[in-house]
Enzyme design. Structure first.
Site, PDB file in Angstrom:
ATOM      1  N   HIS A  83     -10.100  -0.611  -3.437  1.00  0.00           N
ATOM      2  CA  HIS A  83      -9.749  -0.561  -4.819  1.00  0.00           C
ATOM      3  C   HIS A  83     -10.410  -1.831  -5.627  1.00  0.00           C
ATOM      4  CE1 HIS A  83      -6.563  -0.365  -8.158  1.00  0.00           C
ATOM      5  NE2 HIS A  83      -6.806  -1.534  -7.943  1.00  0.00           N
ATOM      6  N   ASP A 162       5.364   2.808 -10.562  1.00  0.00           N
ATOM      7  CA  ASP A 162       4.126   2.238 -10.833  1.00  0.00           C
ATOM      8  C   ASP A 162       3.486   2.999 -12.007  1.00  0.00           C
ATOM      9  OD1 ASP A 162       1.809   0.227 -10.338  1.00  0.00           O
ATOM     10  OD2 ASP A 162       0.748   2.191 -10.183  1.00  0.00           O
ATOM     11  N   ARG A 169       2.269  -1.686 -19.046  1.00  0.00           N
ATOM     12  CA  ARG A 169       1.747  -3.103 -19.143  1.00  0.00           C
ATOM     13  C   ARG A 169       0.353  -3.176 -19.871  1.00  0.00           C
ATOM     14  NH1 ARG A 169      -0.129  -3.032 -13.427  1.00  0.00           N
ATOM     15  NH2 ARG A 169      -1.221  -4.953 -13.913  1.00  0.00           N
ATOM     16  N   SER A 184       1.255  -3.323  -8.093  1.00  0.00           N
ATOM     17  CA  SER A 184       0.789  -1.950  -8.636  1.00  0.00           C
ATOM     18  C   SER A 184      -0.097  -1.597  -7.657  1.00  0.00           C
ATOM     19  CB  SER A 184       0.253  -2.179  -9.778  1.00  0.00           C
ATOM     20  OG  SER A 184      -0.510  -1.225 -10.320  1.00  0.00           O
ATOM     21  N   LYS A 188       0.698   1.734  -4.548  1.00  0.00           N
ATOM     22  CA  LYS A 188      -0.129   3.167  -4.493  1.00  0.00           C
ATOM     23  C   LYS A 188      -0.771   3.163  -3.312  1.00  0.00           C
ATOM     24  CE  LYS A 188      -2.455   2.728  -8.392  1.00  0.00           C
ATOM     25  NZ  LYS A 188      -1.681   1.671  -9.226  1.00  0.00           N
TER      26      LYS A 188
END
Length: 424
Positions: A83, A162, A169, A184, A188
């Site tokens: 990520h 989320d 956001r 967040s 996930k």
């Protein structure tokens, strides 16, 4: 136990530590529509301003995971994900997922859409004709078994809290909150079921974390949450003061990613792709050399199979904005600066990103950085190409670029792309 949303908002507004019960209730109630969007927006701003303790952040993450299902990925290969916290020109997921799959791991890459001035992986891939982001759990598992890599949207049952908060956001000025970013990302990733995770935490003008101190804070929070959930996790801090590669947008970044998968592409994109691949493979005990695999063309073959498996045509021509505007150098010298944030905002204004969560994006909009810092230029030489289907957007893009690049008499030495590593 039930609470009044306004009492939870006031508590965080006044700097209190929310209890486990308050966090569990507000996340669940927001997911079910019992807490209004404006109330969660107020709470998000209170969190942004006053922060959260490590225990609050861990509990918030747990509540987000529990808002939906958790995947079980028994696919016959070790599973590892990556990520990025978001950058400008950050198309690394596109070449990275098929590369790591070509090395023998399975990569369940659940990705998102554009957030502020940073691009979204799904927006980029949707510029490929026919490609679809929404897959069922069964389709995800089947593709991991047959191809080894999948890049898709989170399934509807995965961390639904989320999904709602992520979009909120983006339009309420609360993107840069470390607790909200960390929860967040990790909600996930924990819910998707991979056994290991590598994080690319960006730092610099084009990142949400502008300072090394803040980026390190975020990396440590992410790693801590992962370790507490039994995940093998490590983070790289990487520079985002200059756009990655030369393409910033959607279709243009896909084109550049394909160049990398075919053995070419910009050196910085190749460097970071290989560095992250090495970390991912090490996390699951695979000793393959990703640089050699990338050079061999095997990763491109996995890419083509991955795109076809999701309905896309890997050989189809990609969109390019109908209107082109060229920015040229005004003097001889060297490009000494190219600000990632300025380029990201320019691409966003050209149509590559969205101002509101429901806005569409233009597949062909974006910026091509024809010259990167350290390279020589001559007066009149093109520096940037701007593409859009809405010519009126060019003026705003040029305003964003004003002061965002500079030409000097001598090149300025570049710092390292990978700054440091944080491990659990």
């Amino acid at each position: 136990m039930s609470y009044a949303a306004v009492d939870v908002i006031r508590a965080k507004r006044d700097g209190a530590v929310l209890s486990d019960a308050q966090i569990d209730w507000v996340v669940d109630a927001y997911t079910r529509g019992l807490v209004a969007e404006e109330q969660m927006a107020a709470l998000a701003m209170a969190i942004f301003l006053n922060g959260m303790s490590a225990s609050e952040t861990a509990r918030w993450t747990r509540a987000m995971v529990r808002s939906g299902e958790r995947l079980s990925l028994d696919v016959g290969r070790p599973t590892v994900d990556k990520h990025s916290t978001g950058g400008v020109g950050d198309k690394i997921t596109l070449p990275l997922a098929p590369l790591v799959a070509a090395c023998g791991a399975a990569v369940p890459q659940l990705s998102g859409r554009g957030l502020g001035h940073t691009g979204g992986t799904l927006d980029k891939l949707e510029s490929i004709p026919g490609w679809r982001a929404q897959l069922s759990v069964d389709e995800v598992v089947a593709q991991l078994r047959s191809v080894g890599a999948v890049i898709c949207a989170a399934t509807s049952g995965l961390a639904p809290a989320d999904r709602k908060l992520y979009a909120l956001r983006d339009v309420t000025g609360t993107v840069e909150s470390v607790p909200l970013i960390a929860s967040s990302i990790m909600s996930k990733k924990i819910a998707e079921g991979a056994s290991a995770l590598v994080l690319d935490v960006k730092v610099g003008s084009g990142a949400f974390m502008k300072s090394l101190e803040r980026a390190r804070e975020l990396a440590s929070a992410l790693v801590s949450i992962g370790v507490s959930h039994g995940l093998a996790v490590r983070a790289l801090l990487t520079d985002m003061s200059v756009p990655l590669g030369r393409a910033v947008g959607n279709a243009v970044e896909v084109e550049e990613s394909v160049e990398v998968l075919r053995g070419g592409g910009p050196a910085d994109v190749v460097e970071l792709t290989v560095a992250l691949a090495r970390e991912m493979l090490a996390a699951v005990g695979i000793s393959a050399d990703p640089a050699a695999v990338l050079a061999s063309g095997e990763a491109y073959e996995v890419w083509a199979r991955m795109i076809r498996a999701q309905g896309g045509d890997p050989s189809a021509p990609l969109a390019r904005g109908a209107h082109r505007h060229v920015v040229v150098a005004e003097e001889d010298g060297y490009l000494t600066a190219l600000d990632a944030y300025a380029v990201g905002v320019a691409a966003w204004r050209l149509g590559a990103g969205r101002a509101r969560k429901e806005d569409p994006v233009q597949a062909g909009a974006g910026v091509l950085c024809l010259v990167k810092p350290g390279e020589p230029v001559s007066a009149g030489q093109p520096l940037l190409e701007l593409y859009t289907d809405t010519p009126d957007a060019v003026a705003g893009a040029l305003d964003a670029l004003a002061g965002g690049y500079a030409v000097g008499e001598a090149p300025v030495p570049a710092g390292p792309l990978v700054i440091s590593t944080v491990q659990g």
